[in-house]
Every structure is written in C-alpha cells, then in structure tokens.
Design an enzyme around this catalytic site. Structure first.
Site, PDB file in Angstrom:
ATOM      1  N   GLU A 138       0.874  -1.164   0.000  1.00 55.07           N
ATOM      2  CA  GLU A 138       0.000   0.000   0.000  1.00 55.07           C
ATOM      3  C   GLU A 138       0.918   1.222   0.000  1.00 55.07           C
ATOM      4  OE1 GLU A 138      -2.682   0.391   3.324  1.00 55.07           O
ATOM      5  OE2 GLU A 138      -3.559   2.205   2.469  1.00 55.07           O
ATOM      6  N   ARG A 143       5.650 -12.776   9.609  1.00 55.99           N
ATOM      7  CA  ARG A 143       6.303 -11.497   9.322  1.00 55.99           C
ATOM      8  C   ARG A 143       7.724 -11.517   9.847  1.00 55.99           C
ATOM      9  NH1 ARG A 143       2.497  -7.494   8.929  1.00 55.99           N
ATOM     10  NH2 ARG A 143       3.939  -5.786   9.209  1.00 55.99           N
ATOM     11  N   LYS A 200       5.095   0.717   9.210  1.00 55.78           N
ATOM     12  CA  LYS A 200       5.176   2.004   8.540  1.00 55.78           C
ATOM     13  C   LYS A 200       4.644   3.108   9.440  1.00 55.78           C
ATOM     14  CE  LYS A 200       3.385   0.145   4.784  1.00 55.78           C
ATOM     15  NZ  LYS A 200       2.642   0.002   3.530  1.00 55.78           N
TER      16      LYS A 200
HETATM   17  P1  ATP Z   1       3.134  -2.071   7.812  1.00 47.97           P
HETATM   18  O1  ATP Z   1       2.428  -2.725   8.961  1.00 47.97           O
HETATM   19  O2  ATP Z   1       4.579  -1.836   8.046  1.00 47.97           O
HETATM   20  O3  ATP Z   1       2.414  -0.878   7.286  1.00 47.97           O
HETATM   21  P2  ATP Z   1       1.883  -3.586   5.821  1.00 47.97           P
HETATM   22  O4  ATP Z   1       1.776  -5.067   5.883  1.00 47.97           O
HETATM   23  O5  ATP Z   1       0.685  -2.789   6.125  1.00 47.97           O
HETATM   24  O6  ATP Z   1       3.114  -3.161   6.678  1.00 47.97           O
HETATM   25  P3  ATP Z   1       1.872  -3.371   3.000  1.00 47.97           P
HETATM   26  O7  ATP Z   1       2.242  -2.228   2.168  1.00 47.97           O
HETATM   27  O8  ATP Z   1       0.447  -3.759   3.082  1.00 47.97           O
HETATM   28  O9  ATP Z   1       2.425  -3.098   4.443  1.00 47.97           O
HETATM   29  O10 ATP Z   1       2.787  -4.632   2.666  1.00 47.97           O
HETATM   30  C1  ATP Z   1       3.106  -5.108   1.391  1.00 47.97           C
HETATM   31  C2  ATP Z   1       3.503  -6.537   1.526  1.00 47.97           C
HETATM   32  O11 ATP Z   1       4.626  -6.659   2.387  1.00 47.97           O
HETATM   33  C3  ATP Z   1       2.386  -7.355   2.151  1.00 47.97           C
HETATM   34  O12 ATP Z   1       2.225  -8.543   1.419  1.00 47.97           O
HETATM   35  C4  ATP Z   1       2.860  -7.596   3.544  1.00 47.97           C
HETATM   36  O13 ATP Z   1       2.354  -8.785   4.059  1.00 47.97           O
HETATM   37  C5  ATP Z   1       4.376  -7.618   3.385  1.00 47.97           C
HETATM   38  N1  ATP Z   1       5.034  -7.247   4.634  1.00 47.97           N
HETATM   39  C6  ATP Z   1       4.869  -6.122   5.349  1.00 47.97           C
HETATM   40  N2  ATP Z   1       5.585  -6.149   6.485  1.00 47.97           N
HETATM   41  C7  ATP Z   1       6.237  -7.339   6.491  1.00 47.97           C
HETATM   42  C8  ATP Z   1       7.133  -7.979   7.402  1.00 47.97           C
HETATM   43  N3  ATP Z   1       7.518  -7.385   8.540  1.00 47.97           N
HETATM   44  N4  ATP Z   1       7.605  -9.196   7.071  1.00 47.97           N
HETATM   45  C9  ATP Z   1       7.229  -9.792   5.927  1.00 47.97           C
HETATM   46  N5  ATP Z   1       6.389  -9.249   5.032  1.00 47.97           N
HETATM   47  C10 ATP Z   1       5.892  -8.039   5.305  1.00 47.97           C
HETATM   48 MG    MG Z   2      -1.029  -2.457   5.232  1.00 48.45          MG
END
Ligand code: ATP
Ligand code: MG
Length: 563
Positions: A36, A261, A271
């Site tokens: 995102e 994760r 983020k």
């Molecule tokens: P954040 O909580 O940091 O905002 P998010 O999961 O909301 O992370 P996205 O932009 O939705 O961020 O993530 C894009 C991809 O990266 C998704 O498939 C998510 O599952 C993966 N991802 C995000 N954080 C991690 C992590 N710590 N380890 C592995 N994969 C991750």
């Molecule tokens: Mg997200």
C-alpha cells in the site's frame, strides 16, 4: 556468499514445487508484491519482495508489482515512486506494474454482480451501530434491519452512492455472508464505503472506494496470480478471500498462503511507527541511516545482495520469531569483507611528529587494496614527518594488555616503519595534543632486518595530504530488543544512536570517493560516502557496520554477570 550448507526452511517453495508437479495452474507460477503506498518500504517488506520475486524467478514464473491503493486518504505518489525505486534497487524487475485503482471499474461491476445475486446489500446503520451489531468472539452478531433490502433498492442506492448523492459514512455496501459466523471477518464485512476524497491515481473520478479485503483478492484474480503470499495476520481473512472469489466465479482462483512477518530486535517494523519517528523529527527522514527502511539501509551502505542474502538466511515459516540484528549485520559484513576496498582513515586524530624524519621529504608507501583479492591491486600513500594516528592508539599509562603506542614503546605503522614514542606534548588543560616519535629507517615496509618484533600495528595518514571528513557512527536506534512491545516505543530510543566525529582525516585517495564504492577503514569498520549530506568540500562518511559484532560481546558479558 552463503556458506552455511543447510538452506533455511521455505515451506512456500515446497508448496510451489508440489503444485508444479501436479500441474496445478498448468504448472504456472505468478506472484505479486502488493504494497500500500502509504509509506516507505522497510526490511520486512524486503522479505516479502525477495520471496515473491525469488519464487517467480526460480520457477520460470512472473511477479507483478501492484500498488494496493484503495485508501486514498493515507496514500501518496511520493510513496509510489520510492517503492518502485526500492524494488529496483533490491535487484528485481516486475513483469507488470499495476494499481488496484486500475480495477475500480471492474470491481464496481463485480459489486453489482454480488448485489444482483443477493450476496451484497446497502447498509445504512451508523459505524457505531454496525460495530455493536457485529457481536463479539463469544456472541454471534445481529442482523441489520437493512439486510433484506430488495435487489432493486440495493442497486439503486449503490448507483447513487457512486453518483455522489450521499455524504461520507451514510451508507456502506456489505457482503451478505453470516452474522453468526465464529470468524468475525465473515459477519457481513463492509466491501465499499463513501469517501469524498481525491485519489492519487484516479483523481475525483470516484467517491466510493472498495475495502482492502474485497480489492485484494479480486485484483489477484484479475491478474491471474497463482500463489498469493501474505503475512500471518491475514490467515483469518482467507475464508473471506475465498468466498469473494468463489461467489464471483472468477477465471482464476489464487491460493492465499500466509507466512510469518519478519520481526527484528532493536527496531520497530511498521510504517505507522516509522512515520511517527519521521514526523516528530526524531530521525532525519525516511532514509535516515539508522532506520531499517530500504532507503535508510541503502544510505547506510548496505548492498542489495546483502539484503537478499539476509532474506535467504531467515527462511520462510509459519512461526513468528524475532530475528537478532546480528543476522542482518553478518550478511552485510560478509558481503563487504569481499567487496570493500581497504583504506586508512583516522577518525579521532592525534598528531605525531617524527623528529628524525627529513623536514620536507614525502615518500610513497605501497599499500594493498584488498588482502585476499590481489586483482584489486595496490596504491601509493604519502608518508612524511607529520602524521595523524588514532587518539585511542596511544595511552600514557597503558594497562597490561594494551599493545599499541605508549611512551618509550615501539609499534609498526601499517605498510611503513617502526616508530617509538619519545615525548608527549600537552596543552594547558593537560590534554595530549602531539606525540614526538623517532622512526627506524631500516624497517621500511613494516619489518625489521634484525628480526625485532613489535606487537601493535597502527593505521595513520600523512598530515599535509590528509582529506578532512565528518564521520557518522551509528548504533541501534532503540535501547531494548523489543521497543514496540513495551509501552510507548519512543521512550526506548537510544540517545547515542548517532555519534558525529568532526575531524576525521582520510588518506588522499578518498577525496574522490563516490557513493557507489564501499570501503573498509582498516581496524575501524565498513564505511561509505553519505549520499545526501556529503559535498565535495565537506565529505561525510557513514559507518555501515563495525568489523566485528561488538554487541555480541556486550550481551555475553551481561549474561555472564547475571549468572
Ligand atoms: P506495515 O504494517 O509496516 O504498514 P503492511 O503489511 O501494512 O506493513 P503493506 O504495504 O500492506 O504493508 O505490505 C506489502 C507486503 O509486504 C504485504 O504482502 C505484507 O504482508 C508484506 N510485509 C509487510 N511487512 C512485512 C514484514 N515485517 N515481514 C514480511 N512481510 C511483510
Ligand atoms: Mg497495510
């Protein structure tokens, strides 16, 4: 680069191998990385990037980059651009670039289809009411009085929602599933809401936006994704993913597979939290070298290869675990040990005058660029009567195990000569400002013809030719291993995470250093030019990582004391 013989576990790879064997999806593999665009990518995303792109590459498949951009309020084009840059920098090329917003019209049509099938309805309860009606884990939900609106009424209202007739929050579209389901995600989840907001891709074309769960699975299906890899928190959303794709009978039914994760010690990995650090000015920006954002790591001097290697080492499992920072640091150390050019640089200079060295003489000393890579050749260093050595390399009253310079003691200057300290000069406050030394001309090259041994070898630079530089030494951003789990994470910031040394003295060749070169400052660590703050007349170097894991020692000592 990886010398550990047993590969880290990767259960997803095994699933893909089986699927290819059984010719599932015609033995095709199509993945996607779906960020995102609401912030910069961090090392956790790197795990997902390496997994998705890595699997596609290994099995002759393809991987898309898709921006999951269905929430216009938190998203920005700045993030879209940074994400593209980071994925490229990590060494990956997407097969196709998509935005979920490209599918808004198709998603709308799918919603109409659900309504027509009697599988979705317009809800007009308030957000608060929806929440109470939803029930809890222990109690089933209650059906909304609007749940049994006719298809015609639902179609009419949905079209008018799109046309902008209603204010934010007045209606939503819900999937009609099961208000008594033990899985809260299945209790008639909201799939569209009204948001009178401009979108970074679609402008003011829409005032209704699809929700994440609805958008994600359908975007996967539209792109023909075979394996939809996501993190464990989406496990409970899988039944909804499958329900939507089944009800709409899409041509492709992607398989969602969840993995743990990445969590790393001494940092926060979301983020939202990283954004808070940036917004409160607690770091310099998203690319602050202490941040474990991809851009921060890049600026710190991490190589893309070291991050890919790290991601291989940690493996892919379904079990949450916290990875030690030393795993990441060892990946970059190993890569830089191979890659980095060796140079001499004094971080905290102390002037040395070699009294018996001719006044105006400058000679050239040959130095080796890499101890294990002769193909990298040698270079010439100027040597003269006035030099700088590291302040820590001299002690007036040395303890037993101090083998470096002291009054009356002889040491080797790397590649050059043996010197002996004869006098210590101090200022009025008693601070040492200069050492007088004598050198032995017969020891040129660093050994003595009479077989005389010295215990210490010091790095040095010739004073007249030295290049000035500011040196940034980084330490962990947080004081405790899990700052995110214990109260307000901000209070756990390490106040000493950045140390600035203003008077670095570097060997002359570093005057033409560039950001794409990695250096080892001998005895000090790995360094690179700072890509943002360094200027030709005011160089700034970042320490990427120390030569050895000093934290391991500290932690061992603590453990020892506790026993
Ligand atoms: P954040 O909580 O940091 O905002 P998010 O999961 O909301 O992370 P996205 O932009 O939705 O961020 O993530 C894009 C991809 O990266 C998704 O498939 C998510 O599952 C993966 N991802 C995000 N954080 C991690 C992590 N710590 N380890 C592995 N994969 C991750
Ligand atoms: Mg997200």
């Amino acid at each position: 680069m990886k010398n550990d013989a047993t590969p880290a576990p990767n259960f997803i790879k095994n699933i893909v191998i089986d699927d290819i064997k059984t010719k599932k999806n015609d033995a095709q593999v199509r993945t996607r990385f779906p960020p995102e665009p609401n912030g910069y990518l961090h090392i956790g995303h790197a795990k997902s990037i390496c997994l998705n792109f890595g699997i596609a590459a290994e099995f002759g498949g393809s991987c898309n980059l898709r921006f999951d951009d269905s929430n216009p309020v938190k998203e920005d084009i700045e993030y879209v651009e940074s994400i593209k840059e980071d994925v490229h920098w990590l060494g990956f090329e997407w097969a196709r670039l998509h935005h979920a917003s490209d599918y808004f019209e198709q998603l709308y049509d799918y919603a109409i289809e659900l309504i027509k099938q009697g599988k979705a309805y317009i809800e007009s309860l308030s957000a608060e009411q929806i929440r109470t009606y939803r029930g809890t884990l222990k109690e089933p939900g209650k059906e909304s009085p609007y749940r049994n609106r006719s298809v015609e009424e639902n179609l009419d209202l949905f079209q008018r929602m799109r046309a902008g007739e209603f204010p934010d929050g007045s209606h939503v579209l819900r999937a009609k599933i099961d208000m008594a389901s033990p899985n809260l995600n299945m209790r008639d989840p909201i799939i569209y809401r009204i948001r009178h907001a401009s979108h970074h891709q679609t402008g003011d074309q829409w005032c209704i936006y699809p929700m994440y769960d609805y958008t994600h699975c359908l975007s996967d299906a539209i792109e023909g994704i075979t394996h939809s890899l996501c993190t464990l928190e989406f496990e409970d959303h899988r039944p909804l993913y499958d329900w939507i794709v089944d009800e709409l009978n899409t041509a492709c039914h992607p398989q969602q597979i969840e993995f743990a994760r990445l969590e790393l010690e001494y940092t926060v990995m979301s983020k939202r939290k990283l954004q808070q650090l940036v917004e409160q000015g607690l770091v310099q920006g998203w690319d602050d070298p202490r941040m474990l954002s991809i851009s921060g790591l890049r600026r710190r001097g991490y190589t893309p290869g070291s991050i890919r290697d790290f991601s291989d080492r940690i493996g892919v499992t379904k079990k949450d675990s916290v990875i030690q920072m030393s795993v990441l640091e060892n990946s970059i150390r190993e890569d830089l040990n191979h890659r980095a050019t060796r140079v001499l640089a004094v971080l905290n200079p102390l002037r040395v005058v070699i009294e018996n060295y001719p006044q105006d003489q400058v000679e050239e000393i040959e130095a080796i660029n890499h101890p294990n890579r002769p193909e990298l050749g040698t270079r010439k260093l100027p040597f003269s009567r006035e030099l700088y050595i590291e302040r820590d390399d001299f002690m007036e009253a040395p303890p037993k195990k101090f083998f470096r310079l002291a009054l009356g003691r002889e040491v080797r200057l790397r590649y050059a000569y043996y010197i002996t300290c004869t006098q210590v000069i101090k200022d009025e406050q008693g601070k040492i400002v200069e050492l007088k030394c004598r050198y032995d001309p017969a020891t040129k090259g660093g050994s003595s013809p009479d077989g005389r041994k010295v215990k210490g070898t010091l790095h040095w630079v010739s004073a007249a030719q030295a290049i000035d530089a500011e040196i940034h030494l980084y330490d962990r951003l947080f004081k405790i291993p899990n700052p995110g789990a214990e109260g307000d994470f901000i209070q756990h910031l390490n106040p000493d995470s950045l140390k600035i040394l203003n008077h670095g003295k570097l060997e002359p060749g570093l005057g033409s250093a560039d950001v794409n070169t990695y250096y080892q400052f001998e005895r000090q660590g790995y360094f690179c030019l700072d890509s943002k703050d360094s200027r030709q007349d005011a160089l700034v170097f970042n320490r990427t990582v120390t030569l050895r894991d000093s934290w391991a020692k500290i932690e061992k000592a603590h453990a020892h004391r506790r026993r």
